[in-house]
Design a protein around this motif. Structure first.
Motif, PDB file in Angstrom:
ATOM      1  N   SER A 208       0.711  -1.254  -0.014  1.00 54.19           N
ATOM      2  CA  SER A 208       0.015   0.041   0.079  1.00 54.19           C
ATOM      3  C   SER A 208       0.840   1.499   0.020  1.00 54.19           C
ATOM      4  O   SER A 208       1.761   1.273   0.908  1.00 54.19           O
TER       5      SER A 208
ATOM      6  N   ARG B 198      -0.427   4.299   0.668  1.00 51.12           N
ATOM      7  CA  ARG B 198      -0.992   5.119   1.670  1.00 51.12           C
ATOM      8  C   ARG B 198      -0.166   5.441   2.798  1.00 51.12           C
ATOM      9  O   ARG B 198       0.122   4.754   3.438  1.00 51.12           O
TER      10      ARG B 198
ATOM     11  N   SER C 221      -1.302   3.760   6.038  1.00 49.29           N
ATOM     12  CA  SER C 221      -1.601   2.128   5.663  1.00 49.29           C
ATOM     13  C   SER C 221      -1.410   1.399   6.997  1.00 49.29           C
ATOM     14  O   SER C 221      -0.402   1.542   7.694  1.00 49.29           O
ATOM     15  N   PHE C 222      -2.420   0.504   7.075  1.00 44.47           N
ATOM     16  CA  PHE C 222      -2.258  -0.384   8.303  1.00 44.47           C
ATOM     17  C   PHE C 222      -1.108  -1.404   8.081  1.00 44.47           C
ATOM     18  O   PHE C 222      -0.771  -2.116   8.880  1.00 44.47           O
ATOM     19  N   ASN C 223      -1.106  -1.595   6.731  1.00 44.60           N
ATOM     20  CA  ASN C 223      -0.047  -2.602   6.351  1.00 44.60           C
ATOM     21  C   ASN C 223       1.401  -2.014   6.534  1.00 44.60           C
ATOM     22  O   ASN C 223       2.444  -2.950   6.949  1.00 44.60           O
TER      23      ASN C 223
ATOM     24  N   PRO D  81      -2.116  -5.344   1.388  1.00 42.52           N
ATOM     25  CA  PRO D  81      -3.482  -5.633   1.642  1.00 42.52           C
ATOM     26  C   PRO D  81      -4.238  -6.335   0.461  1.00 42.52           C
ATOM     27  O   PRO D  81      -3.510  -6.893  -0.489  1.00 42.52           O
ATOM     28  N   GLU D  82      -5.714  -6.481   0.610  1.00 49.26           N
ATOM     29  CA  GLU D  82      -6.271  -7.313  -0.426  1.00 49.26           C
ATOM     30  C   GLU D  82      -6.978  -6.219  -1.220  1.00 49.26           C
ATOM     31  O   GLU D  82      -8.055  -5.355  -0.590  1.00 49.26           O
ATOM     32  N   TYR D  83      -6.869  -6.139  -2.632  1.00 53.13           N
ATOM     33  CA  TYR D  83      -7.530  -5.177  -3.184  1.00 53.13           C
ATOM     34  C   TYR D  83      -8.613  -6.456  -4.234  1.00 53.13           C
ATOM     35  O   TYR D  83      -8.059  -7.052  -5.062  1.00 53.13           O
TER      36      TYR D  83
ATOM     37  N   ALA E 256      -2.892  -6.950   6.128  1.00 54.45           N
ATOM     38  CA  ALA E 256      -3.979  -6.252   7.099  1.00 54.45           C
ATOM     39  C   ALA E 256      -5.111  -5.920   6.021  1.00 54.45           C
ATOM     40  O   ALA E 256      -4.603  -5.252   5.052  1.00 54.45           O
ATOM     41  N   THR E 257      -6.157  -6.117   6.398  1.00 54.78           N
ATOM     42  CA  THR E 257      -7.347  -5.819   5.498  1.00 54.78           C
ATOM     43  C   THR E 257      -8.303  -5.335   6.452  1.00 54.78           C
ATOM     44  O   THR E 257      -8.603  -5.409   7.542  1.00 54.78           O
ATOM     45  N   ALA E 258      -9.224  -4.496   5.567  1.00 52.89           N
ATOM     46  CA  ALA E 258     -10.616  -3.921   6.295  1.00 52.89           C
ATOM     47  C   ALA E 258     -11.505  -5.234   6.526  1.00 52.89           C
ATOM     48  O   ALA E 258     -12.291  -5.209   7.600  1.00 52.89           O
TER      49      ALA E 258
HETATM   50  C1  LIG Z   1      -9.490  -1.082  -4.397  1.00 56.61           C
HETATM   51  C2  LIG Z   1      -9.913  -1.513  -3.051  1.00 56.61           C
HETATM   52  C3  LIG Z   1     -10.184  -2.862  -3.150  1.00 56.61           C
HETATM   53  C4  LIG Z   1     -10.517  -3.462  -1.894  1.00 56.61           C
HETATM   54  N1  LIG Z   1     -10.832  -4.601  -1.817  1.00 56.61           N
HETATM   55  C5  LIG Z   1     -10.703  -5.534  -0.631  1.00 56.61           C
HETATM   56  C6  LIG Z   1     -11.014  -6.728  -0.614  1.00 56.61           C
HETATM   57  O1  LIG Z   1     -11.179  -7.473  -1.366  1.00 56.61           O
HETATM   58  N2  LIG Z   1     -10.966  -7.119   0.811  1.00 56.61           N
HETATM   59  C7  LIG Z   1     -10.795  -6.519   2.076  1.00 56.61           C
HETATM   60  O2  LIG Z   1     -10.780  -7.215   3.002  1.00 56.61           O
HETATM   61  N3  LIG Z   1     -10.581  -5.263   1.796  1.00 56.61           N
HETATM   62  C8  LIG Z   1     -10.820  -4.684   0.660  1.00 56.61           C
HETATM   63  N4  LIG Z   1     -10.228  -3.552   0.503  1.00 56.61           N
HETATM   64  C9  LIG Z   1     -10.272  -2.481   1.852  1.00 56.61           C
HETATM   65  C10 LIG Z   1      -8.671  -2.542   2.381  1.00 56.61           C
HETATM   66  O3  LIG Z   1      -8.580  -3.865   2.863  1.00 56.61           O
HETATM   67  C11 LIG Z   1      -8.547  -1.588   3.345  1.00 56.61           C
HETATM   68  O4  LIG Z   1      -8.517  -0.132   2.547  1.00 56.61           O
HETATM   69  C12 LIG Z   1      -7.134  -1.319   3.939  1.00 56.61           C
HETATM   70  O5  LIG Z   1      -7.114  -0.570   5.019  1.00 56.61           O
HETATM   71  C13 LIG Z   1      -6.135  -1.163   2.713  1.00 56.61           C
HETATM   72  O6  LIG Z   1      -4.858  -1.528   3.288  1.00 56.61           O
HETATM   73  P1  LIG Z   1      -3.879  -0.130   3.843  1.00 56.61           P
HETATM   74  O7  LIG Z   1      -4.591   0.266   5.020  1.00 56.61           O
HETATM   75  O8  LIG Z   1      -2.531  -0.884   4.182  1.00 56.61           O
HETATM   76  O9  LIG Z   1      -3.901   0.932   2.571  1.00 56.61           O
HETATM   77  C14 LIG Z   1     -10.234  -2.706  -0.631  1.00 56.61           C
HETATM   78  C15 LIG Z   1      -9.575  -1.326  -0.873  1.00 56.61           C
HETATM   79  C16 LIG Z   1      -9.806  -0.799  -1.798  1.00 56.61           C
HETATM   80  C17 LIG Z   1      -9.179   0.716  -2.137  1.00 56.61           C
END
Ligand SMILES: Cc1cc2nc3c(=O)[nH]c(=O)nc-3n(C[C@H](O)[C@H](O)[C@H](O)COP(=O)(O)O)c2cc1C
Length: 174
Positions: free
Chosen positions: A10, A12, A15-17, A73-75, A108-110
């Protein structure tokens, strides 16, 4: 040398990662974070100008590091393009710098699953590089916004234990 090289998937700032990477580095004993703000891989750019300076720096950092930590992260159920782009550039650098390199991966993911599919995909992405990717434990920090305290420390015992074990394995090579 006890400073691992960290790759954060990430860009950002908050970023949590990146927080997870910092925790991993603390447990490992030292961390330097690589800059993955690289141009998109473009064969024409490479043919005209060779490797961008940032890619040469990254390749040298990987070659010199005793271990590499990747937090991503997971996108949309997969690792982000930032990381794939960096790996594609690295594959163009001389010397196969990731071959045999100890690598620990984490996410780390949301979402609640904490990037399990992302780690599975990342393992496949790393196969062509011959990296020595630790098989586990999986560090999957779900619902990441509630998992770090004000000092950036992991608050959940299960996550902290998994990360501590992963870093011990990375340090000892076991
Ligand atoms: C384009 C995009 C796609 C995402 N897809 C997922 C997903 O598939 N699974 C998930 O758990 N979170 C998803 N998220 C949320 C991210 O896990 C969350 O924004 C996370 O905080 C990103 O990592 P960071 O904090 O290191 O930037 C997505 C976010 C974005 C911007």
């Amino acid at each position: 040398m006890s400073t691992a090289l960290g790759l954060c998937g990430s860009l950002r700032r908050d970023s949590f990662n990146r927080k997870l990477l910092a925790e991993a580095g603390r447990l490992y004993g030292g961390l330097e974070e690589a800059d993955l703000r690289l141009p998109l891989y473009d064969g024409d750019l490479e043919a005209a100008e060779g490797l961008p300076a940032g890619v040469e720096t990254l390749a040298r950092q990987i070659a010199d590091a005793p271990a590499v930590l990747i937090a991503c992260p997971e996108y949309n159920k997969a690792p982000p393009g930032v990381l794939k782009n960096a790996l594609d550039w690295i594959s163009r650098a001389p010397g196969r710098v990731l071959d045999g390199k100890p690598v620990a991966i984490m996410s780390a993911t949301a979402g609640r699953a904490g990037g399990e599919r992302t780690l599975a995909a990342l393992r496949l992405w790393l196969v062509p590089f011959g990296a020595a990717v630790l098989t586990g434990p999986d560090v999957l920090v779900g619902q990441a916004s509630g998992q770090f305290d004000g000092a950036g420390r992991l608050t959940n015992e299960i996550n902290l234990k998994a990360l501590t074990t992963l870093m011990e394995k990375l340090k000892t090579g076991s």
